[in-house]
Design a protein around this motif. Structure first.
Motif, short mmCIF file in Angstrom:
data_model
loop_
_atom_site.label_atom_id
_atom_site.label_comp_id
_atom_site.label_asym_id
_atom_site.label_seq_id
_atom_site.Cartn_x
_atom_site.Cartn_y
_atom_site.Cartn_z
N ASP A 93 25.94 49.64 -4.60
CA ASP A 93 26.98 48.65 -4.84
C ASP A 93 27.39 47.90 -3.58
N ILE A 94 26.97 48.39 -2.41
CA ILE A 94 27.31 47.70 -1.17
C ILE A 94 26.63 46.33 -1.11
N ALA A 95 25.43 46.22 -1.66
CA ALA A 95 24.71 44.95 -1.68
C ALA A 95 25.56 43.86 -2.34
N PRO A 96 25.48 42.62 -1.87
CA PRO A 96 24.52 42.09 -0.90
C PRO A 96 24.94 42.24 0.56
N ARG A 97 25.99 43.02 0.81
CA ARG A 97 26.35 43.28 2.21
C ARG A 97 25.30 44.22 2.83
N PRO A 98 25.01 44.05 4.11
CA PRO A 98 23.90 44.78 4.73
C PRO A 98 24.27 46.19 5.17
#
Length: 324
Positions: free
Chosen positions: A252-257
């Protein structure tokens, strides 16, 4: 060498300033942290910022300060903090470990950084060292204000009696651990206070297994010893980690790297390998040649600070703006 006169395990760089700060998390626990700024800092502009969490059992005077200081040297605003119930942070009883609250401590760090007039709220990242790696990823999975997250020597705190520390705990192991914890709750209730798991001794005993020996090398010797970093936690904390489970929502972190750093000699490497598979793009796994697990706590010649600088500079990129 022993602790430096300022009570830290590393020397303060003459290129940065370090200021003790305090702020509260959403549970009302006061978090003790250190704010690092470059001495050439221009507070008329807004800047990117990073919150750094310690190894499980560690404190801000150890690894978090090493990372925060180096990132400040490179132009970031950075804080290293003591987790709730530990170090100089508040919370009673002392030495509780909680996956939910330790993840919340990262979000509380974001809260604090976002109140500083010279921090851009859209350019805040996080780094978790060792056990904090999982807590940082957990925080990022539910807190979109964390725009980029990195882990270093990430360690699986939620596992049960792992065989060779490789994630092979069984259902029977889990049930036995929960049974032991239930009995311990009765013991704590009868005693009127919680019992702790074993704390670090004053000297390294003979006959340790290689993994335990490595931790003792850091926490017991002058390399990383600090009187507030005792190694023990309340025994009844363990079910919380078991119930919390694996990092089910890391995608779920995506689209953060996500950047995962481990060593090719680290006994914890398997966990970064597994999480890398589970994470969604954009993601990157960096394996440091010659690095053991503890070497990524405090060894500037092995910690890939150039990579961390590049990762956060790229992913927290935004034109500097004047403070309104």
């Amino acid at each position: 060498m022993p602790l430096h006169p300022d009570g830290y395990t590393f020397v303060l760089s003459d290129e940065v300033t370090r200021t003790p700060v305090r702020y509260s998390n959403r549970y009302g626990i006061e978090i003790a942290a250190d704010l690092y700024l470059p001495k050439t800092f221009d507070d008329a502009l807004t800047h990117p910022a990073i919150v750094v969490g310690p190894p499980h059992g560690g404190i801000k005077e150890q690894g978090p300060g090493v990372y925060a200081q180096e990132l400040a040297r490179r132009g970031f605003v950075a804080i290293g903090f003591d987790p709730s119930y530990n170090g100089e942070s508040s919370g009673h009883p002392r030495h509780i470990t909680s996956p939910e609250i330790f993840a919340e401590d990262f979000s509380a760090g974001v809260d604090y950084l976002g109140t500083l007039p010279y921090v851009d709220r859209e350019r805040i990242g996080a780094i978790g060292i060792c056990g904090s790696g999982g807590f940082a990823l957990s925080a990022a999975s539910v807190d979109p204000r964390i725009k980029a997250v990195a882990t270093s020597a990430m360690y699986d705190i939620s596992g049960v009696k792992r065989d060779g520390w490789q994630g092979t705990g069984t259902s029977a192991d889990r049930r036995q651990t929960l049974s032991d914890a239930a009995a311990q709750r009765w013991a704590d209730a009868d005693a009127g206070e919680p019992a702790l798991s074993p704390t670090f001794p004053s000297e390294i005993p003979d006959g340790l297994d290689p993994i335990t020996s490595e931790f003792f090398e850091y926490y017991v010797t002058d390399r990383g010893h600090h009187p507030r970093s005792i190694g023990g936690f309340t025994l009844t904390s363990e079910p919380a980690h078991i119930n919390f489970g694996a990092l089910r929502h890391v995608a779920d972190i995506a689209p953060r790297p996500v950047l995962l750093i481990t060593g090719d000699r680290a006994h914890s490497k398997w966990f970064s390998d597994d999480v890398f598979i589970e994470a969604a793009e954009p993601k990157e796994l960096v394996v440091v040649p010659g690095a053991r697990h503890i070497d990524l706590y405090d060894s500037p010649d092995l910690i890939p600070f150039d990579k961390l600088d590049e990762f956060f500079t790229t992913n927290l990129a935004r034109q500097l703006t004047a403070v309104a």
